[in-house]
Design a protein around this motif. Structure first.
Motif, PDB file in Angstrom:
ATOM      1  N   SER A  90       0.817  -1.225   0.000  1.00 22.85           N
ATOM      2  CA  SER A  90       0.000   0.000   0.000  1.00 22.85           C
ATOM      3  C   SER A  90       0.850   1.274   0.000  1.00 22.85           C
ATOM      4  O   SER A  90       0.312   2.371   0.109  1.00 22.85           O
ATOM      5  N   PHE A  91       2.154   1.142  -0.119  1.00 25.04           N
ATOM      6  CA  PHE A  91       3.065   2.289  -0.027  1.00 25.04           C
ATOM      7  C   PHE A  91       2.711   3.395  -1.019  1.00 25.04           C
ATOM      8  O   PHE A  91       2.478   3.167  -2.194  1.00 25.04           O
ATOM      9  N   ARG A  92       2.656   4.612  -0.488  1.00 27.95           N
ATOM     10  CA  ARG A  92       2.451   5.833  -1.258  1.00 27.95           C
ATOM     11  C   ARG A  92       3.203   6.953  -0.561  1.00 27.95           C
ATOM     12  O   ARG A  92       3.652   6.797   0.572  1.00 27.95           O
ATOM     13  N   ARG A  93       3.286   8.089  -1.212  1.00 25.02           N
ATOM     14  CA  ARG A  93       3.743   9.311  -0.564  1.00 25.02           C
ATOM     15  C   ARG A  93       2.620  10.343  -0.654  1.00 25.02           C
ATOM     16  O   ARG A  93       1.929  10.425  -1.680  1.00 25.02           O
ATOM     17  N   ILE A  94       2.434  11.108   0.407  1.00 28.09           N
ATOM     18  CA  ILE A  94       1.348  12.085   0.444  1.00 28.09           C
ATOM     19  C   ILE A  94       1.862  13.397  -0.148  1.00 28.09           C
ATOM     20  O   ILE A  94       2.632  14.115   0.496  1.00 28.09           O
ATOM     21  N   PRO A  95       1.452  13.742  -1.360  1.00 29.68           N
ATOM     22  CA  PRO A  95       2.051  14.894  -2.045  1.00 29.68           C
ATOM     23  C   PRO A  95       1.786  16.227  -1.362  1.00 29.68           C
ATOM     24  O   PRO A  95       2.622  17.131  -1.432  1.00 29.68           O
ATOM     25  N   TRP A  96       0.632  16.369  -0.715  1.00 36.19           N
ATOM     26  CA  TRP A  96       0.314  17.644  -0.055  1.00 36.19           C
ATOM     27  C   TRP A  96       0.875  17.724   1.368  1.00 36.19           C
ATOM     28  O   TRP A  96       0.684  18.707   2.055  1.00 36.19           O
ATOM     29  N   GLU A  97       1.588  16.673   1.797  1.00 40.89           N
ATOM     30  CA  GLU A  97       2.255  16.686   3.104  1.00 40.89           C
ATOM     31  C   GLU A  97       3.750  16.415   2.916  1.00 40.89           C
ATOM     32  O   GLU A  97       4.339  15.568   3.578  1.00 40.89           O
ATOM     33  N   ASN A  98       4.336  17.144   1.988  1.00 42.20           N
ATOM     34  CA  ASN A  98       5.780  17.065   1.743  1.00 42.20           C
ATOM     35  C   ASN A  98       6.250  15.648   1.421  1.00 42.20           C
ATOM     36  O   ASN A  98       7.357  15.247   1.781  1.00 42.20           O
ATOM     37  N   ASN A  99       5.398  14.902   0.740  1.00 42.76           N
ATOM     38  CA  ASN A  99       5.739  13.545   0.285  1.00 42.76           C
ATOM     39  C   ASN A  99       6.124  12.597   1.411  1.00 42.76           C
ATOM     40  O   ASN A  99       6.964  11.702   1.244  1.00 42.76           O
ATOM     41  N   VAL A 100       5.489  12.751   2.573  1.00 47.84           N
ATOM     42  CA  VAL A 100       5.745  11.835   3.678  1.00 47.84           C
ATOM     43  C   VAL A 100       5.315  10.428   3.260  1.00 47.84           C
ATOM     44  O   VAL A 100       4.273  10.249   2.621  1.00 47.84           O
ATOM     45  N   PRO A 101       6.120   9.387   3.560  1.00 46.71           N
ATOM     46  CA  PRO A 101       5.723   8.011   3.219  1.00 46.71           C
ATOM     47  C   PRO A 101       4.448   7.614   3.958  1.00 46.71           C
ATOM     48  O   PRO A 101       4.236   8.000   5.115  1.00 46.71           O
ATOM     49  N   PHE A 102       3.613   6.819   3.302  1.00 43.19           N
ATOM     50  CA  PHE A 102       2.312   6.432   3.848  1.00 43.19           C
ATOM     51  C   PHE A 102       2.078   4.946   3.598  1.00 43.19           C
ATOM     52  O   PHE A 102       2.308   4.446   2.490  1.00 43.19           O
ATOM     53  N   PHE A 103       1.608   4.259   4.635  1.00 47.23           N
ATOM     54  CA  PHE A 103       1.242   2.846   4.517  1.00 47.23           C
ATOM     55  C   PHE A 103      -0.095   2.619   5.201  1.00 47.23           C
ATOM     56  O   PHE A 103      -0.359   3.194   6.272  1.00 47.23           O
ATOM     57  N   LEU A 104      -0.935   1.771   4.609  1.00 42.61           N
ATOM     58  CA  LEU A 104      -2.128   1.292   5.291  1.00 42.61           C
ATOM     59  C   LEU A 104      -1.759   0.099   6.163  1.00 42.61           C
ATOM     60  O   LEU A 104      -0.800  -0.619   5.872  1.00 42.61           O
ATOM     61  N   VAL A 105      -2.531  -0.101   7.227  1.00 43.01           N
ATOM     62  CA  VAL A 105      -2.332  -1.254   8.103  1.00 43.01           C
ATOM     63  C   VAL A 105      -3.617  -2.067   8.153  1.00 43.01           C
ATOM     64  O   VAL A 105      -4.704  -1.561   7.864  1.00 43.01           O
ATOM     65  N   SER A 106      -3.489  -3.324   8.511  1.00 40.27           N
ATOM     66  CA  SER A 106      -4.638  -4.183   8.804  1.00 40.27           C
ATOM     67  C   SER A 106      -4.547  -4.590  10.266  1.00 40.27           C
ATOM     68  O   SER A 106      -3.451  -4.674  10.835  1.00 40.27           O
ATOM     69  N   PHE A 107      -5.710  -4.826  10.867  1.00 40.55           N
ATOM     70  CA  PHE A 107      -5.756  -5.088  12.312  1.00 40.55           C
ATOM     71  C   PHE A 107      -5.943  -6.579  12.598  1.00 40.55           C
ATOM     72  O   PHE A 107      -6.790  -7.244  11.984  1.00 40.55           O
ATOM     73  N   HIS A 108      -5.142  -7.085  13.563  1.00 40.15           N
ATOM     74  CA  HIS A 108      -5.153  -8.506  13.900  1.00 40.15           C
ATOM     75  C   HIS A 108      -5.322  -8.709  15.405  1.00 40.15           C
ATOM     76  O   HIS A 108      -4.901  -7.862  16.209  1.00 40.15           O
ATOM     77  N   ALA A 205      -3.661  15.422  -7.306  1.00 39.76           N
ATOM     78  CA  ALA A 205      -3.272  14.742  -6.067  1.00 39.76           C
ATOM     79  C   ALA A 205      -3.674  13.279  -6.093  1.00 39.76           C
ATOM     80  O   ALA A 205      -2.944  12.413  -5.605  1.00 39.76           O
ATOM     81  N   CYS A 206      -4.828  12.965  -6.677  1.00 42.39           N
ATOM     82  CA  CYS A 206      -5.264  11.572  -6.784  1.00 42.39           C
ATOM     83  C   CYS A 206      -4.305  10.772  -7.659  1.00 42.39           C
ATOM     84  O   CYS A 206      -3.976   9.621  -7.353  1.00 42.39           O
ATOM     85  N   GLU A 207      -3.845  11.369  -8.732  1.00 44.55           N
ATOM     86  CA  GLU A 207      -2.892  10.681  -9.599  1.00 44.55           C
ATOM     87  C   GLU A 207      -1.584  10.418  -8.861  1.00 44.55           C
ATOM     88  O   GLU A 207      -1.017   9.329  -8.918  1.00 44.55           O
ATOM     89  N   GLN A 208      -1.108  11.402  -8.122  1.00 44.64           N
ATOM     90  CA  GLN A 208       0.153  11.264  -7.397  1.00 44.64           C
ATOM     91  C   GLN A 208       0.023  10.307  -6.213  1.00 44.64           C
ATOM     92  O   GLN A 208       1.004   9.685  -5.810  1.00 44.64           O
ATOM     93  N   PHE A 209      -1.197  10.170  -5.672  1.00 42.16           N
ATOM     94  CA  PHE A 209      -1.426   9.361  -4.477  1.00 42.16           C
ATOM     95  C   PHE A 209      -1.957   7.972  -4.822  1.00 42.16           C
ATOM     96  O   PHE A 209      -2.425   7.243  -3.952  1.00 42.16           O
ATOM     97  N   ASP A 210      -1.886   7.600  -6.090  1.00 46.56           N
ATOM     98  CA  ASP A 210      -2.256   6.259  -6.536  1.00 46.56           C
ATOM     99  C   ASP A 210      -3.712   5.915  -6.234  1.00 46.56           C
ATOM    100  O   ASP A 210      -4.033   4.820  -5.772  1.00 46.56           O
ATOM    101  N   CYS A 211      -4.598   6.865  -6.487  1.00 45.10           N
ATOM    102  CA  CYS A 211      -6.040   6.581  -6.487  1.00 45.10           C
ATOM    103  C   CYS A 211      -6.638   7.376  -7.647  1.00 45.10           C
ATOM    104  O   CYS A 211      -7.496   8.227  -7.467  1.00 45.10           O
ATOM    105  N   GLU A 212      -6.145   7.064  -8.833  1.00 43.45           N
ATOM    106  CA  GLU A 212      -6.388   7.867 -10.020  1.00 43.45           C
ATOM    107  C   GLU A 212      -7.867   7.984 -10.381  1.00 43.45           C
ATOM    108  O   GLU A 212      -8.637   7.042 -10.251  1.00 43.45           O
TER     109      GLU A 212
END
Length: 484
Positions: A90-108, A205-212
């Motif tokens: 799920s790795f992405r970078r948030i373009p409007w937050e200075n390209n901070v790395p972003f990952f989704l998590v799942s709960f166990h 931003a959607c294109e850069q954040f991989d939710c085109e």
């Protein structure tokens, strides 16, 4: 914009120039709940996960603990931690937050390491598992309509975002909240120019954040936009749909705009839909809903080009629809959209290219063969996309396994729901009725999702109903304060 493939072996290299990482999971209301952590912390937990307070499954969207203690997080277990495991894919970078790395998590679950029953990403993964085991991949597309409001200029706080809008509404009637634009003008080429930086800012931003975004236009209603996201695998589409809302709200904040994905923000105007398109692809890469040779004697002409598997899948969705309504319409407000004569479905109904039905079949001869699919039109923009897709896939695959027959004939062309030819039952008119059907002992929801999930999510909806039943609304006060 596709991000590099991240693995345990290369994650440190990919983050070599970073100092921090943002992590987020999805709660039952579809909200992202997360935090910013140091890179050192992230690298230490990336393989095995980290403790995340289970209270995100023990309270509602306004952080009020549920009236009824539910199993995941409660006083008896001390609102213990559950395990949040980063999904490296799920790795992405948030373009409007200075390209901070972003990952989704799942709960166990911390003891069994099994997915928490109400984890939306886990539920979808489980629902997809049966079809995948049989050699199929679920493909999906999402469409969202949403209203947009200008943050009022006169307010007590300096922010220009949704928080100040909420503050404004504490002391002002909802009707006084200004729309982004006034009037009805769908598919306008000029209206987006009124807010050009925001309009193109969201798209980019959607294109850069991989939710085109595949299509992006004004819809009928004051300040209403509609976005169709790029078609793709269902497991990724649910993530992208949730992240799309995150993009819109984040970019909106920077422009003094409050987007609203409520199902029905304005009385007397169309509601916000969250239509989902679904198809299955076989191991050969071909659309499994397409019938290679048209059926010369189909049960209904509408399904002449739909495969047996597609017919069973459609039957499964239609048969189970009344029992899973809280997943498609999860709020009190959802049912203000699902009313007659507002281009929203209200019965168990379907038809070839029929936009008044709950399920629109898109197939030849009106569509290209490779585009054969179902469009499920019941969900609103307020629904959790992971739950919506989990329900569609689980119900559809149940139809395939049981070889179910389509339970009602298609709506006739020109026929609205509830007309003479509509033999489908009326869907629930309220969250209370929907939740009662969802939780009943012989519910299809229990069959496909299990008791643990039904009891938890049903309990969260009972909480929502109770809050509504105890609320005193503006309508009541205006109507009765003087006259009774």
């Amino acid at each position: 914009m596709s991000s590099p493939t991240v693995t345990l072996d290369n994650v440190a290299d990919i983050l070599q120039n970073d100092t921090r990482v943002k992590l987020a999971g999805v709660d039952v209301d579809g909200q992202l709940r997360g935090k910013l952590v140091s890179k050192k912390k992230f690298l230490s937990i990336v393989a095995d996960g980290f403790g995340f307070c289970s209270v995100v499954f023990g309270w509602d969207m306004h952080d009020q603990t549920y009236f009824k203690e539910l199993s995941i997080s409660n006083r008896d277990n001390g609102y213990r931690d559950i395990v949040a495991v980063p999904d490296l894919s799920s790795f992405r970078r948030i373009p409007w937050e200075n390209n901070v790395p972003f990952f989704l998590v799942s709960f166990h679950d911390p003891e069994t390491r099994e997915p928490v029953c109400a984890c939306p990403r886990g539920l979808l993964k489980t629902a997809l598992g049966k079809a995948e085991k049989a050699g199929y991949r679920a493909m999906a597309g999402a469409e969202y309509e949403f209203y947009q409001f200008r943050v009022p200029g006169e307010h007590a706080t300096p922010e220009r975002n949704a928080s100040s809008t909420a503050t404004f509404l504490k002391e002002n009637p909802v009707e006084s909240l200004p729309s982004l634009t006034e009037g009805m003008f769908a598919y306008s080429l000029t209206r987006p120019i009124h807010n050009q930086d925001y309009y193109y800012g969201v798209y980019d931003a959607c294109e850069q954040f991989d939710c085109e975004i595949e299509g992006w236009h004004t819809e009928s209603g004051p300040g209403v936009f509609e976005a169709a996201l790029q078609f793709g695998e269902a497991k990724q589409m649910a993530d992208k749909a949730g992240l799309f809302k995150f993009v819109v709200k984040s970019i909106g904040t920077k422009h003094g705009i409050t987007p609203s994905f409520m199902a029905k923000p304005r009385e007397g105007l169309p509601g916000n839909s969250g239509h989902m398109h679904i198809s299955l692809v076989g191991s050969d890469g071909q659309n499994a809903f397409l019938r290679s040779t048209p059926d010369p004697s189909p049960p209904y002409p509408d399904v002449a080009h739909l495969s047996d598997l597609g017919r069973h899948f459609l039957a499964g969705v239609l048969t189970g629809l009344p029992d899973i309504m809280p997943l498609f319409a999860p709020t009190i407000n959802s049912y203000k959209r699902l009313v007659e004569n507002f281009w929203a479905p209200v019965t168990v109904s379907w038809g070839l290219e029929h936009r008044a039905a709950s399920v629109r079949l898109i197939a030849p001869p009106t569509a290209s063969p490779k585009a054969t699919r179902l469009e499920v039109r019941v969900p609103g923009a307020d629904a959790n996309p992971h739950f919506v897709l989990a329900a569609v896939v689980a119900l559809g695959w149940r139809g395939v396994e049981k070889k179910l027959a389509i339970p009602v004939p298609p709506l006739s062309k020109g026929e609205d729901m509830g007309g003479a030819s509509d033999q489908g039952v009326r869907l629930a008119k309220s969250l209370r009725d929907a939740t009662t059907a969802f939780m009943r002992p012989d519910s299809v929801a229990r069959e496909v999702f299990g008791d643990a999930f039904v009891e938890h999510f049903g309990g969260t909806r009972e909480h929502e109903v109770r809050l509504w039943e105890e609320a005193v609304t503006d309508w009541e006060v205006r109507r009765y304060i003087e006259t009774v």
